[in-house]
Motif scaffolding. Structure first.
Motif, short mmCIF file in Angstrom:
data_model
loop_
_atom_site.label_atom_id
_atom_site.label_comp_id
_atom_site.label_asym_id
_atom_site.label_seq_id
_atom_site.Cartn_x
_atom_site.Cartn_y
_atom_site.Cartn_z
N SER A 181 6.67 61.48 88.97
CA SER A 181 6.94 62.81 88.64
C SER A 181 7.38 63.26 88.43
CB SER A 181 5.73 63.36 89.69
OG SER A 181 6.13 63.38 91.27
N GLN A 184 8.41 64.05 85.10
CA GLN A 184 7.73 65.38 84.41
C GLN A 184 8.42 66.62 83.71
OE1 GLN A 184 3.49 64.26 85.50
NE2 GLN A 184 3.96 62.35 85.53
N SER A 186 6.77 69.01 84.61
CA SER A 186 6.88 70.03 85.95
C SER A 186 7.12 69.18 87.12
CB SER A 186 4.77 69.15 86.05
OG SER A 186 5.01 67.92 86.21
N ASN A 187 7.66 68.79 86.87
CA ASN A 187 9.13 67.90 88.43
C ASN A 187 9.09 69.93 89.25
OD1 ASN A 187 10.09 67.32 90.55
ND2 ASN A 187 12.47 66.71 89.37
N VAL A 188 8.72 69.81 90.78
CA VAL A 188 9.14 70.55 91.19
C VAL A 188 9.70 70.46 92.89
CG1 VAL A 188 7.42 72.03 90.88
CG2 VAL A 188 7.57 70.47 92.64
N GLU A 404 -4.37 71.35 82.63
CA GLU A 404 -3.36 71.45 83.67
C GLU A 404 -3.29 71.13 84.29
OE1 GLU A 404 -4.74 75.93 84.75
OE2 GLU A 404 -4.71 76.47 82.39
#
Ligand SMILES: O=c1ccn([C@@H]2O[C@H](COP(=O)(O)OP(=O)(O)O[C@H]3O[C@H](CO)[C@@H](O)[C@H](O)[C@H]3O)[C@@H](O)[C@H]2O)c(=O)[nH]1
Length: 460
Positions: A181, A184, A186-188, A404
């Protein structure tokens, strides 16, 4: 410099350094025990916060501990603490490790012969180098994941990530959703990316072909283990600890879940556990997971671990148990525990399927027990492991999210029925799981290939 010397050879004494998380502590402890078994002495080092949570650490002859403070002995409290955590862990950890090594080297008979450091602790190799001690990375995730990070952070390979499918040497074609992840869009967790880059830089800047101990076995990832020419990956797994020789950072439930499992039919129970970082799940997927599991009408054992959000936890537990007149039926057909001995649960004949986030330890434990899985990855390496579980090893099915990434209850139920159901796909997954069980157990046993690799590592 005086040394501990036996028959002209220095007696191996490794300083093992790990990140203070549940999924990191035990594979390193298992490695420590195997090294001790082969004649080494171990000093095991992690933070005081881990010690406070585990209580009494496992004790074995040849194993000692060196605890250090990362500045958060009670664990990070605020969001601000969490943001600063990795840099503080590195700063204070580097100082502490230097002190530990210095005091050993200043002793009349210094003994450290090398440092073994695990994932998220790349700075340990820098400290080791300052003291001219050899260091080795213990990679506690799939070899495939190390390959991916290596290519991603390597300027001459990074372009391979620009198109889909992503084709990396000797690895199956990957989609963006199969990547860890952190890679990606969207990595937070940008701080994780910084630390992973440091790992790859540490390997690249070391000797020509650094050795990496990998918690996998050769049959499981034969191609991935030789994918990166620069690295000498040595499979030494599965490093799975038995219940009596591990450290738990969570308190085990008082419920007698083994007795409860004893009362169920063979392969009838769904076991649900999403590892040690389950908190974020409640927001997004709680209802889907609950309605999917309940929709099957099958008995289940579910781990809902202690959390900072006790209120959310009790809502979740109410939802699982039911707040209507069906609640009683649900309760007798299900058990919710705060923490259990997962290896004992997976080894129980009543367990038919494991709903897992695909943390690497959980995945290896399911392989070693021959239990097929429903893969419900959340973050980190779990997305890649879910891909391997479904497409390469054939031991499970991965839940599919919508655009999503949201997963519905019907999808969860579909996956559960596929794995638990008789005939077709379910039978094949069970056959595959049984085959992997034999291979996994054989690899790790005394004199098995992983065990011999570890012996070879010590003797080199
Ligand atoms: O009730 C429980 C639930 C879990 N476990 C154990 O907890 C460990 C969990 O480890 P893992 O499955 O690897 O999950 P995480 O704790 O989430 O591990 C983190 O660290 C792993 C190693 O780096 C990564 O693979 C994961 O993605 C990352 O989330 C396993 O040994 C389980 O047996 C128990 O003993 N009892």
């Amino acid at each position: 410099m005086a040394n501990s010397v036996k028959n002209g050879c220095r007696h191996p004494h490794y300083l093992i350094v790990t990140f203070p998380a549940q999924g990191h502590i035990n594979p390193a402890l298992k490695l420590a025990n195997r090294l001790i078994h082969h004649g080494a002495t171990i000093t095991y080092s992690t933070t005081i916060s881990a010690l406070r949570r585990m209580g009494e650490p496992p004790s074995t002859q040849g194993l000692s501990y060196a605890w250090f403070s990362d500045g958060f002995d009670e664990g990070p409290k605020s969001l601000e603490d969490q943001k600063n955590y990795m840099s503080e862990f590195k700063r204070r950890g580097s100082d502490a490790l230097s002190d530990i090594i210095r005091s050993n080297l200043d002793a009349t008979e210094p003994t450290f012969t090398g440092v073994i450091y695990s994932v998220l602790v790349p700075w340990a190799s820098t400290v080791a180098r300052e003291f001219h001690l050899p260091s080795t990375l213990l990679w506690i995730e799939p070899a495939t994941v190390l390959d991916i990070y290596y290519y991603y952070f390597n300027a001459s390979h990074n372009h391979l990530f620009e198109q889909e499918p992503i084709e990396l040497p000797k690895l199956p074609p990957l989609s963006t959703g199969d990547l860890p992840s952190f890679l990606q869009p969207s990595n937070v967790l940008p701080s994780a990316l910084v630390t992973l880059r440091e790992h790859i830089e540490a390997l690249d800047s070391s000797e020509s072909n650094p050795r990496v101990l990998v918690n996998t076995f050769s049959e499981l990832e034969p191609e991935a283990l030789t994918s990166v020419e620069k690295l000498r990956m040595i499979p030494v797994g599965p490093l799975v600890s038995s219940s009596d020789n591990k450290a738990d950072l969570f308190r085990s439930s008082d419920e007698d879940y083994i007795k409860w499992l004893d009362s169920k039919a063979e392969k009838s129970v769904i076991y649900v556990s999403l590892g040690s970082h389950g908190d974020g799940l409640w927001e997004k997927h709680m209802e889907a997971l609950t309605s999917g599991v309940l929709g099957t009408g099958r008995p289940f054992l579910w781990v809902v671990k202690e959390t900072k959000h006790e209120e959310k936890k009790s809502c979740f537990v109410d939802l699982i148990r039911g707040d209507d007149d069906k609640g009683f039926i649900r309760t007798i057909n299900s058990l919710v525990v705060g923490w259990c001995s997962q290896t004992a649960v997976l080894a129980h004949p009543s367990v038919g399927c494991f709903v897992t986030h695909c943390g690497w330890n959980s995945t290896l434990e399911s392989l070693e027990s021959g239990v097929p899985v429903v893969a419900f990855p959340q973050f980190a390496d779990q997305c890649t492991t879910a891909k391997l579980v479904e497409d390469v090893w054939g031991i499970g099915v991965r839940v599919k999210g919508d655009e999503e990434g949201l997963v519905g209850g019907d999808e969860m139920r579909r996956c559960l029925e596929k794995v638990m159901g008789g005939g077709g796909d379910g039978d094949e997954m069970r056959r595959n799981a049984a085959r992997w069980k034999t291979l996994a157990v054989d690899a790790a046993k005394e004199g098995g290939p992983s065990d011999l690799n570890l012996k070879g590592f010590m003797e080199e």
